[in-house]
Design an enzyme around this catalytic site. Structure first.
Site, PDB file in Angstrom:
ATOM      1  CG  HIS A 184      -1.646   1.293   1.428  1.00  0.00           C
ATOM      2  ND1 HIS A 184      -2.577   1.783   0.547  1.00  0.00           N
ATOM      3  CD2 HIS A 184      -1.543   2.219   2.419  1.00  0.00           C
ATOM      4  CE1 HIS A 184      -3.029   2.944   0.987  1.00  0.00           C
ATOM      5  NE2 HIS A 184      -2.410   3.228   2.124  1.00  0.00           N
ATOM      6  CG  ASP A 186      -1.214   1.748  -5.012  1.00  0.00           C
ATOM      7  OD1 ASP A 186      -0.991   1.845  -6.240  1.00  0.00           O
ATOM      8  OD2 ASP A 186      -2.332   1.939  -4.502  1.00  0.00           O
TER       9      ASP A 186
END
Length: 111
Positions: free
Chosen positions: A77, A80
């Protein structure tokens, strides 16, 4: 996931998130035709995204240097988030160039 990796992931997320706030403020400044403020905010965003990117790079280099790490949804995450906001900053920088070009054209026409 060990504590060091959690801390790295959180540093990436927090710095990238702060960069996103600056990028949004730059976009707001562009919308108001305040290009100098937009450039200032993009400079701030770039500094913060650079910190986040360094944390990611350090983690990758550690792994390639033999330091074991396991897959982590939190770190995925974080990566990203980093790349998404990096793209937003790049688009905002391009928008500044576009608006500066338009402003120059309009100024030339007004003369």
């Amino acid at each position: 996931m060990n504590e060091e990796n959690v801390q790295s992931a959180m540093q990436i997320i927090l710095n990238a998130g702060d960069a996103r706030v600056d990028c949004k403020q730059a976009l707001d400044a562009i919308a108001e035709a305040n290009i100098s403020l937009a450039n200032e905010k993009l400079k701030d965003a770039q500094a913060k995204i650079t910190i986040a990117h360094k944390v990611q790079t350090d983690a990758i280099q550690g792994e390639t240097g033999g330091k074991k790490s396991e897959y982590s949804l939190l770190f995925a995450h974080a990566q990203d988030t980093l790349m998404t906001i990096y793209s937003e900053i790049n688009i905002a920088k391009q928008l500044v160039k576009i608006f500066e070009s338009y402003e120059a054209r309009i100024s030339a026409l007004e003369k």
